[in-house]
Design an enzyme around this catalytic site. Structure first.
Site, PDB file in Angstrom:
ATOM      1  CG  HIS A 181      21.136  43.590  28.317  1.00  0.00           C
ATOM      2  ND1 HIS A 181      19.919  43.180  29.360  1.00  0.00           N
ATOM      3  CD2 HIS A 181      21.478  42.395  27.313  1.00  0.00           C
ATOM      4  CE1 HIS A 181      19.771  42.800  29.912  1.00  0.00           C
ATOM      5  NE2 HIS A 181      20.624  41.782  28.756  1.00  0.00           N
ATOM      6  CG  ASP A 240      23.483  39.194  27.118  1.00  0.00           C
ATOM      7  OD1 ASP A 240      22.086  39.282  27.921  1.00  0.00           O
ATOM      8  OD2 ASP A 240      22.485  39.395  26.337  1.00  0.00           O
ATOM      9  N   GLY A 280      21.793  32.416  25.847  1.00  0.00           N
ATOM     10  CA  GLY A 280      23.333  31.716  25.682  1.00  0.00           C
ATOM     11  C   GLY A 280      23.782  32.073  24.498  1.00  0.00           C
ATOM     12  CG  ASP A 316      18.209  39.277  27.408  1.00  0.00           C
ATOM     13  OD1 ASP A 316      18.799  39.188  25.699  1.00  0.00           O
ATOM     14  OD2 ASP A 316      18.900  39.089  27.822  1.00  0.00           O
ATOM     15  N   GLY A 317      15.827  39.007  23.363  1.00  0.00           N
ATOM     16  CA  GLY A 317      15.610  37.650  22.416  1.00  0.00           C
ATOM     17  C   GLY A 317      15.135  38.276  21.975  1.00  0.00           C
ATOM     18  N   GLY A 318      15.672  38.294  20.457  1.00  0.00           N
ATOM     19  CA  GLY A 318      14.292  37.795  19.084  1.00  0.00           C
ATOM     20  C   GLY A 318      13.600  39.137  19.266  1.00  0.00           C
TER      21      GLY A 318
END
Length: 194
Positions: free
Chosen positions: A11, A13, A120, A153-155
């Protein structure tokens, strides 16, 4: 290490410093990654005007190209462009964006990348309300019989991954959880076993 791990995808970013406050990398890094792996390159564009770069990301080696709902005033046109270049098309949504706004695009996409942190920056905490959004999106997809993957996506951690999967997600992006662990390959294996 990642090539030898059980991870299915890279993945990647891409951040432009405009849509999100951070800047990451672009086509040249993806091109190098593509040379070193046969795994799927899942490119997540956190950029404004992604249509200007779609062809270059295809040439760099993207298999999946995901654009943000919030960055695309002509989202359907963006999706058509990605598909015409031979890539799978994804749409990402920020934590504040309701999943119902995807109703008219679900038939045209392969993936929804649901941000479970504000995009971000890495190493943020998972926003708990995401679980309800996953369930709502899963229901929308299932009711129409679409073949759309839900990516979170995230955490994502070893502690919350099971509840994310149980809510209906297919793909977990777990950068900090993997790379901050003492044994990244083992952490990936644990996530894959859930």
């Amino acid at each position: 290490m990642l090539n030898e791990s059980e991870a299915d995808w890279f993945h990647l970013d891409v951040m432009d410093g405009r849509f999100v406050p951070n800047i990451s990398f672009g086509m040249s890094i993806i091109k190098q990654i593509r040379k070193t792996t046969t795994k799927t390159c899942d490119v997540h564009l956190m950029v404004l005007e992604p249509e200007k770069f779609a062809e270059e990301f295809k040439d760099a080696g993207a298999d999946i190209l995901t654009v943000h709902y919030e960055a695309c005033p002509h989202l359907h046109r963006n999706i058509q462009q990605i598909k015409s270049l031979g890539m799978q098309a994804g749409v990402a949504i920020n934590p504040h964006t309701p999943v119902c706004l995807l109703k008219d695009i679900l038939a045209d996409i392969d993936l929804v990348c649901m941000m479970s942190v504000n995009p971000g920056f890495g190493a943020q905490k998972f926003i708990p309300h995401t679980i309800e959004k996953i369930k709502e999106l899963r229901k929308m997809i299932d009711e129409k019989g679409f073949n759309v993957k839900i990516e979170i996506d995230g955490g994502v951690t070893l502690e919350n991954a099971k509840s994310i999967i149980d809510a209906g997600a297919h793909v977990l992006v777990a950068g900090n959880t993997v790379f901050a662990s003492a044994n990244p390959k083992e952490t990936i294996k644990k996530l894959k076993s859930l």
